[in-house]
Design a protein around this motif. Structure first.
Motif, mmCIF file in Angstrom:
data_model
loop_
_atom_site.group_PDB
_atom_site.id
_atom_site.type_symbol
_atom_site.label_atom_id
_atom_site.label_comp_id
_atom_site.label_asym_id
_atom_site.label_seq_id
_atom_site.Cartn_x
_atom_site.Cartn_y
_atom_site.Cartn_z
ATOM 1 N N SER A 141 56.006 2.604 152.036
ATOM 2 C CA SER A 141 56.122 4.062 152.131
ATOM 3 C C SER A 141 54.995 4.658 152.955
ATOM 4 N N ALA A 142 53.773 4.147 152.780
ATOM 5 C CA ALA A 142 52.643 4.670 153.557
ATOM 6 C C ALA A 142 52.798 4.330 155.035
ATOM 7 N N PHE A 143 53.272 3.117 155.315
ATOM 8 C CA PHE A 143 53.461 2.704 156.703
ATOM 9 C C PHE A 143 54.504 3.572 157.387
ATOM 10 N N VAL B 102 59.050 -6.764 160.054
ATOM 11 C CA VAL B 102 58.642 -7.855 160.941
ATOM 12 C C VAL B 102 57.121 -8.033 160.934
ATOM 13 N N ALA B 103 56.375 -6.973 160.590
ATOM 14 C CA ALA B 103 54.924 -7.109 160.489
ATOM 15 C C ALA B 103 54.519 -7.760 159.172
ATOM 16 N N ASP B 104 55.348 -7.607 158.150
ATOM 17 C CA ASP B 104 55.087 -8.187 156.834
ATOM 18 C C ASP B 104 55.535 -9.649 156.843
ATOM 19 N N LYS B 105 54.697 -10.498 157.396
ATOM 20 C CA LYS B 105 55.070 -11.898 157.634
ATOM 21 C C LYS B 105 55.403 -12.653 156.351
ATOM 22 N N GLN C 117 56.229 -7.195 150.785
ATOM 23 C CA GLN C 117 56.401 -5.741 150.803
ATOM 24 C C GLN C 117 55.082 -4.994 150.907
ATOM 25 N N ARG C 118 54.080 -5.658 151.438
ATOM 26 C CA ARG C 118 52.802 -5.040 151.741
ATOM 27 C C ARG C 118 52.275 -5.649 153.032
ATOM 28 N N ILE C 119 51.580 -4.861 153.807
ATOM 29 C CA ILE C 119 50.921 -5.379 155.005
ATOM 30 C C ILE C 119 49.449 -5.553 154.668
ATOM 31 N N ASP C 120 49.015 -6.813 154.621
ATOM 32 C CA ASP C 120 47.619 -7.068 154.287
ATOM 33 C C ASP C 120 46.752 -6.966 155.533
ATOM 34 N N ALA C 121 45.469 -7.244 155.367
ATOM 35 C CA ALA C 121 44.520 -7.047 156.465
ATOM 36 C C ALA C 121 44.866 -7.907 157.674
ATOM 37 N N ALA D 172 46.105 -3.192 150.550
ATOM 38 C CA ALA D 172 47.285 -3.451 151.370
ATOM 39 C C ALA D 172 47.901 -2.134 151.818
ATOM 40 N N TYR D 173 48.792 -2.257 152.799
ATOM 41 C CA TYR D 173 49.491 -1.115 153.382
ATOM 42 C C TYR D 173 50.914 -1.148 152.831
#
Length: 478
Positions: free
Chosen positions: A452-454, A416-419, A423-427, A448-449
């Motif tokens: 797996s790291a998240f 839900v954060a990965d708008k 498959q990555r959460i950017d800044a 990016a985040y």
């Protein structure tokens, strides 16, 4: 009141309520309105069972102000989205109070009373501040509040159509329905005495304790003195000698701040400032960090001159380990009642959904993941079968916290954060969740985040009990 082409809009620029939202006296009016809401048995029961107002009052204040600004803002689409979000939130709040009486946050009469307290407290704020509203202005304000209620339910019919009828309704509810509830007593006599420091003053416990010891009882006395006299008498609320004079003086003194230049006292700007931390990427953080160093020295002086108990100043919060009991209190026990149960995890889901401004079905997915986690925790940790988890039960079996359901929570939160679904959460997505920029301790690939790291960082925070710069402001801070 007749609406014509010269009448200002109900919402947005030019509305009557927008003029009061940034009025500093409204801080006192909001406390008063919250007490009157909590005195209603249904609202009081819902607050006790589900609200984070005791453990996380500053978070609750920030979210309330943001919601009101959306509802009375200029963006009509944002207003309807917020109304739908509030309906979904309230639809999840129902149950039974200790006397066996049902409560339901979607009850039209209950919702009408909440809006009624906001209107009446705004009118009272102006009266106590020496500037009573003219009848036309009062009618206009009432029309806006009825419109606010109508956005969330098909009409504002649970509130009377006219201001004279409203006062009859208000007096009846005060006389016949309000009670000396536990939630009301907590707000008046516990919340102010034990109010946690806002994030901006985190790390300065001595100065905060000194200021709270002086202002807490005064705010409580002012609030009690401003309540309707028939209710004060029936509820047996004590009134300090001279409290009426102090109350009127406080409203008058606070009201002087409205003469400051425009923009100095915007309610949302003040809430954002209270939420600021020295390690934030906000440009003001460097100044705040320098101010903290000076205030810590002042705190050391206060400890030398006053009998206040010594409170250790924290060091290196990013790496300081948490004990199991501290983690339970600061992170898991969201409602502050000393136990972990479904309302605590629902409050977590609610805060995350609010930060990310989720719509359906993403919001429901997040709630469902937290519900699965609660069932897993209950099965693993509730050894006495009372339907909740105590701090001791948690400490005795803490390794079982990181099970498959918690991993599912982390994965859903990532989704839900990965708008944009890459498959990555950017800044930008990271800032929406944590309200800060990337930190050095964040695992990144090409800026990016990764999933797996998240998931790894989330599980480390929730089960490893280490303070985390990103996650503490979301879940742990007040």
């Amino acid at each position: 009141m007749t609406v014509n082409e010269d009448t200002p809009p109900l919402f947005g620029t030019g509305s009557q309520f927008r003029e009061f939202l940034d009025d500093p006296r409204w801080a006192l009016a909001m406390i008063r309105a919250t007490v009157l809401e909590a005195a209603h048995p249904q609202v009081g029961a819902a607050l006790i069972e589900n609200s984070t107002f005791v453990a996380h009052p500053w978070r609750r204040l920030r979210n309330t102000l943001r919601s009101l600004r959306r509802m009375f803002g200029d963006d009509d689409e944002a207003r309807h989205r917020e109304a739908a979000r509030l309906n979904r939130l309230h639809a999840r709040l129902s149950g039974t109070d200790p006397q066996g009486r049902p409560y339901d946050a979607m009850d039209p009469a209950v919702r009408a009373w909440v809006v009624a307290t906001l209107f009446e407290s705004t009118v009272t704020m102006c009266r106590l501040g020496g500037q009573p509203l003219e009848q036309e202005v009062m009618e206009r304000l009432y029309t806006e509040f009825r419109g606010y209620l109508a956005l969330m339910q098909s009409d504002g019919g649970q509130l009377p159509a006219t201001v004279p009828e409203f006062w009859v309704y208000y007096d009846r509810v005060v006389a016949e329905e309000l009670e000396n509830t536990e939630a009301m007593r907590i707000i008046l006599y516990r919340l102010f005495d034990h109010l946690p420091a806002p994030p901006v003053l985190g790390g300065l416990p001595t100065l905060w304790a000194a200021g709270r010891a002086l202002t807490g009882p005064v705010v409580g006395a002012i609030t009690v003195a401003s309540l309707p006299e028939p209710f004060r008498r029936r509820a047996g609320l004590p009134e300090m000698p001279g409290a009426q004079t102090v109350m009127q003086g406080a409203y008058l003194a606070v009201g002087l701040a409205r003469f400051l230049p425009d923009g100095w006292i915007r309610a949302d700007a003040v809430a954002d400032l209270l939420d600021l931390t020295p390690d934030s990427d906000d440009p003001r953080a460097r100044t705040l960090a320098a101010l903290h160093r000076r205030m810590q020295r002042a705190g050391a002086l206060i400890r030398l001159l006053t009998p206040l108990p010594t409170v250790p100043e924290p060091t290196s919060p990013q790496t300081t380990p948490r004990g199991a009991e501290e983690f339970f209190r600061e992170v898991l026990d969201q409602t502050g009642d000393g136990y972990l149960d479904w309302p605590d995890l629902a409050a977590m889901a609610r805060e995350l959904a609010t930060r990310l401004d989720l719509d359906e079905p993403e919001e429901t997915r997040l709630y469902q993941a937290h519900a699965e986690w609660w069932r897993e925790l209950q099965q693993a940790l509730d050894t006495d079968g009372d339907g909740r988890v105590s701090a001791q039960e948690y400490a005795d079996a803490v390794p079982t916290l990181a099970g498959p359901a918690l991993i599912r929570v982390a994965e859903v939160l990532f989704d839900v954060a990965d708008k944009d679904g890459d498959q990555r959460i950017d800044a930008g997505e990271y800032r929406a969740l944590f309200r800060t920029g990337f930190h050095r301790d964040t695992h990144r690939t090409d800026g990016a985040y990764t999933r797996s790291a998240f998931v790894k960082d989330f599980l480390s925070f929730m089960s490893g009990r280490l303070r985390s710069t990103p996650y503490d402001p979301v879940i742990a801070q007040a």
